[in-house]
Design an enzyme around this catalytic site. Structure first.
Site, PDB file in Angstrom:
ATOM      1  N   GLY A 179       8.309   4.269   1.155  1.00 25.46           N
ATOM      2  CA  GLY A 179       9.136   5.533   1.280  1.00 25.46           C
ATOM      3  C   GLY A 179      10.443   5.401   1.290  1.00 25.46           C
ATOM      4  O   GLY A 179      11.116   4.510   0.727  1.00 25.46           O
TER       5      GLY A 179
ATOM      6  N   ASP B 110       9.608  13.927  12.682  1.00 21.70           N
ATOM      7  CA  ASP B 110       9.139  13.861  11.332  1.00 21.70           C
ATOM      8  C   ASP B 110       7.513  13.912  11.337  1.00 21.70           C
ATOM      9  O   ASP B 110       6.863  13.038  10.704  1.00 21.70           O
ATOM     10  CB  ASP B 110       9.561  12.751  10.381  1.00 21.70           C
ATOM     11  CG  ASP B 110       9.459  12.845   8.994  1.00 21.70           C
ATOM     12  OD1 ASP B 110       9.413  13.971   8.572  1.00 21.70           O
ATOM     13  OD2 ASP B 110       9.309  11.650   8.423  1.00 21.70           O
TER      14      ASP B 110
ATOM     15  N   GLY C 254      11.439   2.135   3.315  1.00 19.73           N
ATOM     16  CA  GLY C 254      10.970   0.684   3.193  1.00 19.73           C
ATOM     17  C   GLY C 254       9.645   0.666   2.457  1.00 19.73           C
ATOM     18  O   GLY C 254       9.112   1.930   2.157  1.00 19.73           O
TER      19      GLY C 254
ATOM     20  N   ILE D  84       0.959  -1.254   0.061  1.00 22.87           N
ATOM     21  CA  ILE D  84       0.023   0.066  -0.012  1.00 22.87           C
ATOM     22  C   ILE D  84       0.744   1.202   0.101  1.00 22.87           C
ATOM     23  O   ILE D  84       0.193   2.501   0.088  1.00 22.87           O
ATOM     24  CB  ILE D  84      -1.196   0.106   1.217  1.00 22.87           C
ATOM     25  CG1 ILE D  84      -0.168  -0.039   2.605  1.00 22.87           C
ATOM     26  CG2 ILE D  84      -2.023  -1.004   1.064  1.00 22.87           C
ATOM     27  CD1 ILE D  84      -1.028   0.114   3.755  1.00 22.87           C
ATOM     28  N   GLY D  85       2.171   1.036   0.176  1.00 21.09           N
ATOM     29  CA  GLY D  85       2.870   2.439   0.073  1.00 21.09           C
ATOM     30  C   GLY D  85       4.308   2.138   0.290  1.00 21.09           C
ATOM     31  O   GLY D  85       4.855   0.986   0.669  1.00 21.09           O
TER      32      GLY D  85
END
Length: 1018
Positions: free
Chosen positions: A702, A831, A705, A699-700
């Site tokens: 970055g 972050d 990872g 699903i994503g």
């Protein structure tokens, strides 16, 4: 002595008259020049850079008519510029207004140190500088302020250090409010010398640990004492009972210990008492004479013994919160007769006996929470006698008998949780159809009867497991349109499963196992697009398995075992991605689909004599074609292959470990190389996780990872798995630091921080397993190309209106506040951004992705980071330039998120020359209308006051200087105040966001809390 002559007497009289006329009468107004005062005011306006809020201050108008000014006998005595966008310091000329007694400049942007120029205002009686940018320490000579000063409010600034002892030398002071600053020193015992003090507010400051000074008990006129979250230690002074005027006492969320002094409950004027979240122990004082008490909150302590009988005399009591203690014995019967009681929270104690039978009979009872005790007998029959009851939370007791009839005529009800008792009988008809009921949990009782044809339109969660319900599932179930979860396992339901059940569009979970259902399943499934879990095992169902089951897009858990299904497994099952599949103990035939011929389904097909597979681990017969093929293999060929494999293995093992590891990696590293470190109680294994790391679940991704959405258990639940890039191998020291940090983060327990469930690691990979958030990230909702929809399909086409956005902001602020102020070692995230704010199915926000999080540096260690990490647009300027690390870099990032929520714009424009914070600052500085900056989805006039406040808060949080930014606990309080205004619908007032009314009128309602988030959402 010479006797005075008449002429001498006349001379003396003239002299005395002259002296009397030349001296100003105390309290009188000195004559002043109106033109001169107007000139002073206009110079103030000019000094403050002519803010738009003062545009009506013109030479052509009478200054005494300006709304911010009040005059007495033509002379200025009062200045009140609230929320006026003042961005400059207070000039000395303000005290040239010789009769000025009242200054209120709250909710501006006044910078700098405490304005000592105000020492020159001789008649000053009222000073409010709250909610500004003042920094530094309060000066040691603050007692140089006018001796007439009665009201001093410096709340919600950035003052640090100690509160000076000289504050105790302001003889006329009636109210002292220093709440929500950055004090990290002490507060002085000399405050006890303020004999006229009526109000003392020191809450929400990180003072050094300090006991309540005994001198405070000398404050005989003190009515309100608030020291919430003030780092108090020690015991409550024994002689606190001498503070006879005390009306409101809030010492909650501290580290107070010992007994509650007997004298505290003897205070005749005490109205509000908050002592929750301390370490108080021992019994509650049994003698209670504080008959004016309206709210009593002693929750979250270690109190034991009995509830005092005298509590039944508290006829003004509206809220009683005693939960999370160790209280025992029976609840006094007289408590049930209290005429004003609205909320009662007694859960999580050792209370026993029968509940007071008159609860709800004589008062407008709304919240009744008595779960996790040892109560016996029935529920009080008058609980909803006055038709305002919102919730009944009584699970995990030993209650018997039937549900009260009053619950059957209670349309106000939202939640009923009486599971895990010994209740019996039928459910009142009116309870099923209650129009506001959302949650009905009756499991593990002895209830009987048939299911109704109709239920309330708001009912979304229905749990009936382990009862004695019987009869068919009614065809009228098609009207249960709001239902999301239907659990009715282990009852005596019979008949066929009606087609109408499949028409419920929001259903995600259906558990009907262990009943007496029979016949075929509906061949066509109408609306189960959201279904994730279906358990029909241990019934008498027959016929073929409908092919339409294989077309359900989100079905993860399917159990049809222990029935009489026949025929083949539908080929449409190839479309499923189940976490768990159980078709065992049926009459199925044919070959198992190749998709399920692996070890993950080794118990899914047992006891189906007609099924076959070429995978021996499934435990069923091999298919004939495969058997004939195997017969043709020569034993010599098999032996040769075996010998080659053995030699290859031996060579790899003896001569090259690296080749061995590479070989295993190509063959997918076996489960034995993975180490699982658990931080929560898990209902899955590493096998569940590893088998779910497939492309379809990605699903994503970055910088560090990939993230997978992995199904894990029989209830159709997901987890989110972050797989750290395999090439990011760590040295031994870094590996230890990584594991230590993961362990710390894994122990965090907060409802607004995503739970780290476990860490699964091998020599080449690391997997971090988090709870899964159905609505993904805030970033997707604000900036996605297309408006997303909830993964649970329960809120299609949802618009993020202002109440939802404010809810998200409050949730994220709660999480950051916990990290900064309530962890044993404060944590900086580093972050914070909208893509790291995740949303559950109800849009509750949780902070996620602690890949960059760091524990705050210990004293004496460098407070810089060797590598700058973060995201452009969210990064505080001092962090990017100096790499200095403290909580204020998270505050800056959170401020950017507030601006995102308001404007709908991204944190950066695509290049590094402009950021959202800079854009909003320019927009405001240029005097452009706020409405021009709003996202179209929140541009509603009735929200503008709160939106304007949050916009200002975002600007304050993104200040260039860290010292000008508030602490997260202060940010949270302001957001909570905005939320309260939305909920109550109150109009904005001039002092709307003063911190004092925030504390006075918005006390945390501990009587609403429960150990289950379902009820606290009321």
């Amino acid at each position: 002595m010479t006797k005075n002559t008449p002429s001498t007497s006349r001379i003396h009289l003239h002299i005395l008259t002259f002296l009397l006329l030349s001296l100003p009468f105390h309290g009188s107004t000195q004559r002043s020049d109106p033109d001169q005062e107007q000139s002073i005011l206009l110079s103030l306006k000019q000094h403050w850079s002519n803010p738009s809020s003062l545009s009506h201050w013109t030479p052509s108008s009478d200054h005494c008519s300006w709304p911010e000014i009040a005059c007495t006998d033509g002379s200025v005595t009062r200045i009140a510029i609230i929320n006026g966008s003042i961005t400059e310091t207070i000039p000395p000329s303000i005290c040239d207004l010789k009769n000025l007694s009242y200054i209120d400049l709250q909710w501006n942007f006044i910078p700098g140190f405490f304005p000592t120029v105000l020492y020159n205002c001789p008649k000053l009686e009222y000073l409010d500088l709250s909610q500004n940018y003042l920094v530094g320490t309060i000066p040691d000579d603050i007692n140089r302020l006018s001796p007439r000063l009665q009201y001093l409010n410096l709340a919600a600034n950035n003052f640090t250090g100690d509160i000076p002892a000289s504050v105790g030398s302001l003889p006329s002071l009636v109210s002292l409010q220093l709440v929500a600053n950055l004090f990290n020193g002490s507060f002085p015992p000399e405050i006890g010398n303020l004999s006229n003090l009526e109000e003392l507010v020191l809450s929400y400051n990180a003072f050094a640990p300090q006991a309540i000074p005994s001198s405070f008990t000398k404050l005989k006129k003190l009515r309100n004492l608030w020291m919430t979250e003030a780092n108090l230690i020690g015991e409550i002074p024994d002689d606190i009972g001498n503070m006879s005027a005390l009306e409101s006492l809030d010492l909650s969320v501290n580290d107070l210990r010992g007994n509650i002094p007997d004298g505290l409950f003897l205070l005749k004027n005490l109205t509000f008492l908050y002592l929750y979240k301390n370490r108080l122990s021992g019994p509650i004082p049994q003698r209670v004479e504080a008959l004016k008490l309206q709210v009593l909150d002693l929750s979250n302590n270690s109190l034991n013994g009995k509830i005092p009988d005298d509590f039944g005399n508290l006829t003004s009591l509206t809220g009683l919160a005693l939960f999370f203690n160790q209280l025992s014995g029976e609840v006094p019967v007289s408590i049930g007769r209290l005429p004003q009681l609205v909320d009662i929270g007694l859960y999580s104690n050792n209370l026993s006996g029968e509940l007071p039978p008159d609860l709800g009979r004589y008062s407008m009872l709304k919240r009744f929470q008595v779960s996790t005790n040892q109560f016996v007998g029935g529920l009080p029959k008058y609980l909803c006698a006055n038709k305002v009851l919102l919730g009944v939370i009584a699970f995990e007791n030993k209650l018997t008998g039937e549900l009260p009839d009053s619950l059957g005529d209670c349309n106000s009800l939202q939640i009923v949780r009486v599971h895990d008792n010994q209740l019996s009988g039928k459910i009142p008809d009116g309870l099923w159809t209650s129009i506001n009921l959302t949650t009905l949990m009756l499991s593990n009782n002895l209830f009987a009867g048939e299911l109704p044809g109709n239920v309330g339109s708001q009912l979304s969660l229905l749990e009936l497991m382990n009862n004695q319900f019987s009869g068919p599932i009614p065809a009228g179930i098609s009207s249960w349109e709001g239902l999301k979860v239907f659990r009715a396992s282990n009852n005596s339901l019979s008949g066929v499963i009606p087609q109408e059940l499949t028409a419920l569009p929001l259903l995600s979970t259906v558990l009907l196992d262990g009943n007496q259902l029979y016949g075929p399943l509906p061949s066509t499934i109408i609306s189960w697009k959201s279904l994730t879990a279906l358990n029909l095992s241990r019934n008498q169902l027959s016929g073929e398995i409908p092919a339409s089951l294989g077309l359900l897009p989100d079905l993860l858990y399917l159990d049809l075992s222990g029935n009489q299904f026949s025929g083949q497994i539908p080929t449409e099952f190839d479309h499923l991605q189940p976490t768990s599949l159980n078709l065992s103990s049926n009459r199925l035939s044919g070959r198992v689909p190749s998709k399920f011929e692996n070890g993950a389904f080794d118990r899914s097909f047992l006891n189906n004599p007609g099924l076959c597979s070429n995978i021996r681990s499934l435990g069923i017969s091999p298919c004939r074609a495969e058997r004939r093929k195997s017969d043709k293999l020569s034993s010599k060929f098999i032996a040769a292959v075996s010998s080659i494999a053995a030699i290859a293995f031996l060579v790899a093992f003896l001569y090259t470990i690296h080749v061995c590891r590479s070989y295993r990696k190509r063959k997918h590293i076996s489960e034995s190389t993975w180490k699982l470190t658990s931080f929560q109680r898990l209902n899955f294994t590493e096998t569940n996780i590893l088998s779910g790391l497939i492309a379809n679940n990605l699903i994503g991704s970055g910088g560090s990872g990939e993230v997978y959405r992995v199904p894990v258990n029989h209830s159709g639940e997901y987890v989110a798995v972050k797989r750290i890039w395999e090439n990011m191998r760590l040295d031994h020291k870094s590996e230890k630091e990584f594991l230590a940090e993961v362990e710390i983060l894994g122990r965090i327990r907060h409802s607004n921080i995503v739970k780290l469930l476990c860490c699964i690691s091998s020599e080449s990979s690391k997997l971090l397993v988090y709870e899964y958030m159905e609505n993904r990230s805030l970033d997707r909702w604000l900036h996605g190309k297309k408006r997303p929809y909830s993964i649970t399909s329960s809120v299609h086409h949802v618009v993020l209106d202002w109440p939802k956005r404010l809810q998200i902001a409050i949730g994220a602020a709660h999480g950051l506040c916990y990290m900064h102020h309530h962890c044993s070692s404060p944590i900086i995230h580093r972050d914070v951004k909208s893509s790291n704010i995740l949303l559950d199915s109800e849009f509750n926000a949780k902070i996620a992705d602690f890949g960059l999080a760091r524990m705050l540096i210990k004293n004496g260690e460098p407070n810089t980071m060797s590598v700058v990490a973060g995201s452009f647009g969210y990064m505080a300027p001092e962090y990017a330039q100096t790499r200095r690390v403290n909580e204020k870099i998270d505050v800056y990032s959170f401020g950017v998120i507030l601006l995102e929520l308001i404007t709908g714009r991204k944190a950066h424009s695509g290049d590094e020359s402009s950021s959202l914070a800079e854009w909003v600052w320019r927009h405001v500085k240029e005097g452009k209308p706020i409405v021009d900056a709003l996202d179209e989805d929140i541009n509603e006039p009735h929200y503008l006051d709160e939106i304007n406040t949050v916009l200002k808060l975002g600007l304050i949080c993104t200040s260039t200087f860290p010292s000008s930014r508030p602490a997260m606990k202060d940010v949270l309080q302001i957001l909570l105040r905005c939320s309260q205004r939305l909920q109550t619908g109150e109009k904005t007032k001039r002092n709307e966001y003063d911190v004092t009314p925030l504390l006075q009128n918005s006390k945390p309602d501990r009587t609403l809390e429960n150990d289950d988030s379902v009820f606290t959402s009321i």
